[in-house]
Design a protein around this motif. Sequence first.
Motif, short mmCIF file in Angstrom:
data_model
loop_
_atom_site.label_atom_id
_atom_site.label_comp_id
_atom_site.label_asym_id
_atom_site.label_seq_id
_atom_site.Cartn_x
_atom_site.Cartn_y
_atom_site.Cartn_z
N UNK A 91 0.84 -1.20 0.00
CA UNK A 91 0.00 0.00 0.00
C UNK A 91 0.88 1.25 0.00
N UNK A 92 0.51 2.20 -0.85
CA UNK A 92 1.15 3.52 -0.86
C UNK A 92 0.06 4.57 -0.75
N UNK A 93 0.31 5.59 0.07
CA UNK A 93 -0.59 6.74 0.14
C UNK A 93 0.16 7.95 -0.41
N UNK A 94 -0.56 8.74 -1.17
CA UNK A 94 0.02 9.87 -1.87
C UNK A 94 -0.72 11.16 -1.53
N UNK A 95 0.00 12.25 -1.49
CA UNK A 95 -0.60 13.56 -1.24
C UNK A 95 -0.90 14.31 -2.53
N UNK A 96 -0.37 13.81 -3.66
CA UNK A 96 -0.53 14.50 -4.93
C UNK A 96 -0.88 13.50 -6.02
N UNK A 97 -2.06 13.64 -6.61
CA UNK A 97 -2.52 12.68 -7.61
C UNK A 97 -1.67 12.70 -8.87
N UNK A 98 -1.25 13.86 -9.30
CA UNK A 98 -0.42 13.96 -10.51
C UNK A 98 0.90 13.24 -10.31
N UNK A 99 1.51 13.41 -9.14
CA UNK A 99 2.78 12.72 -8.85
C UNK A 99 2.58 11.21 -8.81
N UNK A 100 1.45 10.76 -8.25
CA UNK A 100 1.17 9.33 -8.19
C UNK A 100 1.03 8.75 -9.60
N UNK A 101 0.31 9.44 -10.48
CA UNK A 101 0.15 8.95 -11.85
C UNK A 101 1.47 8.95 -12.61
N UNK A 102 2.33 9.91 -12.34
CA UNK A 102 3.66 9.93 -12.93
C UNK A 102 4.44 8.69 -12.46
N UNK A 103 4.36 8.40 -11.18
CA UNK A 103 5.02 7.23 -10.60
C UNK A 103 4.49 5.93 -11.22
N UNK A 104 3.17 5.86 -11.43
CA UNK A 104 2.56 4.65 -12.01
C UNK A 104 3.10 4.35 -13.41
N UNK A 105 3.56 5.36 -14.11
CA UNK A 105 4.11 5.14 -15.45
C UNK A 105 5.64 5.06 -15.45
N UNK A 106 6.24 5.06 -14.26
CA UNK A 106 7.70 5.07 -14.17
C UNK A 106 8.30 3.67 -14.30
N UNK A 107 9.55 3.62 -14.65
CA UNK A 107 10.30 2.38 -14.74
C UNK A 107 10.39 1.71 -13.37
#
Length: 108
Positions: free
Chosen positions: A53-69
Amino acid sequence: MIGIIIRAEVEPDQRHELIQMCKSWLASNQVPQACSERRVYEDVISPTCLLLVEEWSNEEAMHFYLSSERFRALLGAVKVLGNLVDLRVFKTEVLEGGTVSNISQTKQ
């Protein structure tokens, strides 16, 4: 609050290796700043079932992470060591807060 939940199942002989991978993921010094919390949960009845489980404070940063290597490597490790049951993105709201206490302390 927004977050990611990864549900995984692992064969008993691969459990230790997946737990070691999770420890590395938790201790990583490359945790994105917007990721406020990372945890791994083990099913008490079926210890081969895990939640990451990960909790995020910023949705845009989370979506960037989801597409990361880095995230793809995490999912790849889960798939190699076990079975990816599902990947969920969630939004939640705290309705009531409490205090955090150390359960291992006993009153005397």
